[in-house]
Design a protein around this motif. Sequence first.
Motif, PDB file in Angstrom:
ATOM      1  N   ARG A   1     -31.459 -19.454 -21.229  1.00 16.14           N
ATOM      2  CA  ARG A   1     -30.356 -20.116 -21.915  1.00 16.14           C
ATOM      3  C   ARG A   1     -30.030 -19.320 -23.172  1.00 16.14           C
ATOM      4  O   ARG A   1     -30.925 -18.989 -23.958  1.00 16.14           O
ATOM      5  CB  ARG A   1     -30.747 -21.544 -22.293  1.00 16.14           C
ATOM      6  N   LEU A   2     -28.770 -19.015 -23.373  1.00 16.89           N
ATOM      7  CA  LEU A   2     -28.331 -18.204 -24.509  1.00 16.89           C
ATOM      8  C   LEU A   2     -27.581 -19.106 -25.491  1.00 16.89           C
ATOM      9  O   LEU A   2     -26.559 -19.702 -25.143  1.00 16.89           O
ATOM     10  CB  LEU A   2     -27.434 -17.061 -24.041  1.00 16.89           C
ATOM     11  N   ILE A   3     -28.098 -19.183 -26.711  1.00 17.57           N
ATOM     12  CA  ILE A   3     -27.529 -20.064 -27.727  1.00 17.57           C
ATOM     13  C   ILE A   3     -27.221 -19.245 -28.972  1.00 17.57           C
ATOM     14  O   ILE A   3     -28.114 -18.660 -29.592  1.00 17.57           O
ATOM     15  CB  ILE A   3     -28.497 -21.211 -28.063  1.00 17.57           C
ATOM     16  N   GLY A   4     -25.944 -19.186 -29.337  1.00 18.00           N
ATOM     17  CA  GLY A   4     -25.525 -18.454 -30.521  1.00 18.00           C
ATOM     18  C   GLY A   4     -25.620 -19.313 -31.768  1.00 18.00           C
ATOM     19  O   GLY A   4     -25.349 -20.515 -31.729  1.00 18.00           O
ATOM     20  N   LEU A   5     -25.999 -18.697 -32.894  1.00 20.20           N
ATOM     21  CA  LEU A   5     -26.154 -19.405 -34.161  1.00 20.20           C
ATOM     22  C   LEU A   5     -25.261 -18.787 -35.226  1.00 20.20           C
ATOM     23  O   LEU A   5     -25.123 -17.562 -35.300  1.00 20.20           O
ATOM     24  CB  LEU A   5     -27.610 -19.353 -34.636  1.00 20.20           C
ATOM     25  N   ALA A   6     -24.676 -19.647 -36.067  1.00 20.35           N
ATOM     26  CA  ALA A   6     -23.806 -19.151 -37.137  1.00 20.35           C
ATOM     27  C   ALA A   6     -23.630 -20.219 -38.201  1.00 20.35           C
ATOM     28  O   ALA A   6     -23.822 -21.415 -37.947  1.00 20.35           O
ATOM     29  CB  ALA A   6     -22.438 -18.759 -36.578  1.00 20.35           C
ATOM     30  N   HIS A   7     -23.261 -19.790 -39.408  1.00 14.24           N
ATOM     31  CA  HIS A   7     -22.785 -20.728 -40.417  1.00 14.24           C
ATOM     32  C   HIS A   7     -21.451 -21.297 -39.946  1.00 14.24           C
ATOM     33  O   HIS A   7     -20.643 -20.606 -39.314  1.00 14.24           O
ATOM     34  CB  HIS A   7     -22.579 -20.006 -41.749  1.00 14.24           C
ATOM     35  N   ASP A   8     -21.191 -22.537 -40.306  1.00 19.31           N
ATOM     36  CA  ASP A   8     -19.926 -23.141 -39.876  1.00 19.31           C
ATOM     37  C   ASP A   8     -18.719 -22.450 -40.506  1.00 19.31           C
ATOM     38  O   ASP A   8     -17.620 -22.477 -39.940  1.00 19.31           O
ATOM     39  CB  ASP A   8     -19.905 -24.629 -40.204  1.00 19.31           C
TER      40      ASP A   8
ATOM     41  N   TRP B   1     -16.731  -7.598 -21.522  1.00 26.07           N
ATOM     42  CA  TRP B   1     -18.174  -7.338 -21.587  1.00 26.07           C
ATOM     43  C   TRP B   1     -18.949  -8.465 -22.272  1.00 26.07           C
ATOM     44  O   TRP B   1     -20.171  -8.431 -22.311  1.00 26.07           O
ATOM     45  CB  TRP B   1     -18.429  -6.031 -22.343  1.00 26.07           C
ATOM     46  N   ASP B   2     -18.256  -9.452 -22.824  1.00 27.73           N
ATOM     47  CA  ASP B   2     -18.950 -10.547 -23.513  1.00 27.73           C
ATOM     48  C   ASP B   2     -19.732 -11.404 -22.515  1.00 27.73           C
ATOM     49  O   ASP B   2     -19.159 -11.934 -21.557  1.00 27.73           O
ATOM     50  CB  ASP B   2     -17.947 -11.437 -24.247  1.00 27.73           C
ATOM     51  N   VAL B   3     -21.028 -11.529 -22.728  1.00 27.58           N
ATOM     52  CA  VAL B   3     -21.848 -12.403 -21.888  1.00 27.58           C
ATOM     53  C   VAL B   3     -21.664 -13.840 -22.368  1.00 27.58           C
ATOM     54  O   VAL B   3     -21.859 -14.129 -23.548  1.00 27.58           O
ATOM     55  CB  VAL B   3     -23.330 -11.993 -21.957  1.00 27.58           C
ATOM     56  N   PRO B   4     -21.286 -14.772 -21.490  1.00 34.82           N
ATOM     57  CA  PRO B   4     -21.039 -16.153 -21.914  1.00 34.82           C
ATOM     58  C   PRO B   4     -22.306 -16.814 -22.462  1.00 34.82           C
ATOM     59  O   PRO B   4     -23.412 -16.563 -21.996  1.00 34.82           O
ATOM     60  CB  PRO B   4     -20.576 -16.842 -20.621  1.00 34.82           C
ATOM     61  N   LEU B   5     -22.115 -17.676 -23.449  1.00 30.83           N
ATOM     62  CA  LEU B   5     -23.217 -18.427 -24.032  1.00 30.83           C
ATOM     63  C   LEU B   5     -23.246 -19.840 -23.462  1.00 30.83           C
ATOM     64  O   LEU B   5     -22.225 -20.379 -23.040  1.00 30.83           O
ATOM     65  CB  LEU B   5     -23.060 -18.493 -25.553  1.00 30.83           C
ATOM     66  N   ASP B   6     -24.424 -20.435 -23.467  1.00 29.21           N
ATOM     67  CA  ASP B   6     -24.576 -21.817 -23.031  1.00 29.21           C
ATOM     68  C   ASP B   6     -24.212 -22.794 -24.136  1.00 29.21           C
ATOM     69  O   ASP B   6     -23.802 -23.928 -23.863  1.00 29.21           O
ATOM     70  CB  ASP B   6     -26.013 -22.066 -22.565  1.00 29.21           C
ATOM     71  N   ALA B   7     -24.378 -22.372 -25.379  1.00 29.27           N
ATOM     72  CA  ALA B   7     -24.039 -23.232 -26.518  1.00 29.27           C
ATOM     73  C   ALA B   7     -23.915 -22.367 -27.763  1.00 29.27           C
ATOM     74  O   ALA B   7     -24.451 -21.254 -27.824  1.00 29.27           O
ATOM     75  CB  ALA B   7     -25.091 -24.315 -26.725  1.00 29.27           C
ATOM     76  N   ILE B   8     -23.194 -22.899 -28.738  1.00 31.30           N
ATOM     77  CA  ILE B   8     -23.136 -22.316 -30.078  1.00 31.30           C
ATOM     78  C   ILE B   8     -23.466 -23.441 -31.051  1.00 31.30           C
ATOM     79  O   ILE B   8     -22.917 -24.538 -30.955  1.00 31.30           O
ATOM     80  CB  ILE B   8     -21.751 -21.724 -30.385  1.00 31.30           C
ATOM     81  N   VAL B   9     -24.373 -23.162 -31.975  1.00 30.21           N
ATOM     82  CA  VAL B   9     -24.816 -24.181 -32.929  1.00 30.21           C
ATOM     83  C   VAL B   9     -24.630 -23.641 -34.343  1.00 30.21           C
ATOM     84  O   VAL B   9     -25.035 -22.510 -34.649  1.00 30.21           O
ATOM     85  CB  VAL B   9     -26.291 -24.571 -32.694  1.00 30.21           C
ATOM     86  N   SER B  10     -23.996 -24.450 -35.183  1.00 32.11           N
ATOM     87  CA  SER B  10     -23.873 -24.138 -36.601  1.00 32.11           C
ATOM     88  C   SER B  10     -24.538 -25.248 -37.398  1.00 32.11           C
ATOM     89  O   SER B  10     -25.139 -26.171 -36.836  1.00 32.11           O
ATOM     90  CB  SER B  10     -22.392 -24.006 -37.001  1.00 32.11           C
ATOM     91  N   ASP B  11     -24.422 -25.181 -38.701  1.00 28.75           N
ATOM     92  CA  ASP B  11     -24.988 -26.230 -39.547  1.00 28.75           C
ATOM     93  C   ASP B  11     -24.195 -27.526 -39.454  1.00 28.75           C
ATOM     94  O   ASP B  11     -24.654 -28.560 -39.942  1.00 28.75           O
ATOM     95  CB  ASP B  11     -25.070 -25.755 -41.003  1.00 28.75           C
ATOM     96  N   ARG B  12     -23.031 -27.516 -38.800  1.00 34.81           N
ATOM     97  CA  ARG B  12     -22.196 -28.729 -38.720  1.00 34.81           C
ATOM     98  C   ARG B  12     -21.847 -29.161 -37.319  1.00 34.81           C
ATOM     99  O   ARG B  12     -21.355 -30.286 -37.142  1.00 34.81           O
ATOM    100  CB  ARG B  12     -20.905 -28.518 -39.519  1.00 34.81           C
ATOM    101  N   ARG B  13     -22.059 -28.338 -36.313  1.00 35.30           N
ATOM    102  CA  ARG B  13     -21.598 -28.724 -34.985  1.00 35.30           C
ATOM    103  C   ARG B  13     -22.367 -28.009 -33.884  1.00 35.30           C
ATOM    104  O   ARG B  13     -23.017 -26.982 -34.123  1.00 35.30           O
ATOM    105  CB  ARG B  13     -20.095 -28.457 -34.845  1.00 35.30           C
ATOM    106  N   ILE B  14     -22.260 -28.571 -32.689  1.00 35.86           N
ATOM    107  CA  ILE B  14     -22.756 -27.949 -31.452  1.00 35.86           C
ATOM    108  C   ILE B  14     -21.558 -27.788 -30.529  1.00 35.86           C
ATOM    109  O   ILE B  14     -20.836 -28.750 -30.268  1.00 35.86           O
ATOM    110  CB  ILE B  14     -23.839 -28.804 -30.790  1.00 35.86           C
ATOM    111  N   VAL B  15     -21.321 -26.585 -30.080  1.00 34.14           N
ATOM    112  CA  VAL B  15     -20.210 -26.291 -29.182  1.00 34.14           C
ATOM    113  C   VAL B  15     -20.784 -25.963 -27.806  1.00 34.14           C
ATOM    114  O   VAL B  15     -21.655 -25.081 -27.689  1.00 34.14           O
ATOM    115  CB  VAL B  15     -19.361 -25.107 -29.701  1.00 34.14           C
ATOM    116  N   ARG B  16     -20.310 -26.654 -26.790  1.00 28.47           N
ATOM    117  CA  ARG B  16     -20.698 -26.374 -25.414  1.00 28.47           C
ATOM    118  C   ARG B  16     -19.481 -25.809 -24.693  1.00 28.47           C
ATOM    119  O   ARG B  16     -18.512 -26.545 -24.437  1.00 28.47           O
ATOM    120  CB  ARG B  16     -21.150 -27.648 -24.712  1.00 28.47           C
ATOM    121  N   PRO B  17     -19.448 -24.512 -24.392  1.00 32.46           N
ATOM    122  CA  PRO B  17     -18.292 -23.949 -23.704  1.00 32.46           C
ATOM    123  C   PRO B  17     -17.965 -24.699 -22.427  1.00 32.46           C
ATOM    124  O   PRO B  17     -18.852 -25.067 -21.655  1.00 32.46           O
ATOM    125  CB  PRO B  17     -18.722 -22.513 -23.415  1.00 32.46           C
TER     126      PRO B  17
END
Length: 206
Positions: free
Chosen positions: A169-176, A188-204
């Motif tokens: 499972r690939l989960i990207g992390l970033a500041h909001d 060439w971008d490998v899809p992520l399963d989720a992106i998580v920041s300090d304010r939200r969780i994004v599920r593509p």
Amino acid sequence: MSSAVDGRLDRRELRRELRRRRRALTPDQRRHASRELCRRLRCLPELQRARRVALYLPNDGEIDPRPLIDWFTARRAHVYLPVLRPLVENRLWFVRYRAGTRMTRNRFGIAEPDTRFGAHRANRLPAWALDTVLLPLVGFDDDGQRIGMGGGFYDRTFAFARRQRPRPRLIGLAHDCQRVDSLPIEGWDVPLDAIVSDRRIVRPGR
């Protein structure tokens, strides 16, 4: 950042702007963001089940996942760090990390386990054998698109994930503050399963 501004910036300019944003955060803001990020991550089923997890040591203002290390250790999960793979350009090894692991700095000045330690197969895992990978992002949008530093290390290392199982499972992390309205999709971008920041969780796709 408005959609109009996003549309005028190419990827290089966008990276520069988003890196500037995260570096502008104060130490207190960074600590708070790290706490909120880790609180959200501990609730994810992917991390609660994981026994072989890769994360990164923050650099250049990246959001900090290190408070999770003790949590993983208490759950008897093994933690791995990315290492620039010697002799193979733009690929990563994932090397076991414990208290006392000998560290060095790679050519970008990022701390990683010493190459001689990582060269022993017993100390590393192939990328496909990881359960979950937490990777840093430069920017993301609400559709789950993302932009990295531009070196392509994670995209090349996990290119197999488009067609192969098992895959982590690939989960990207970033500041909001690194969120933008829209990002273009690159082939060439490998899809992520989720992106998580300090304010939200994004599920593509959700």
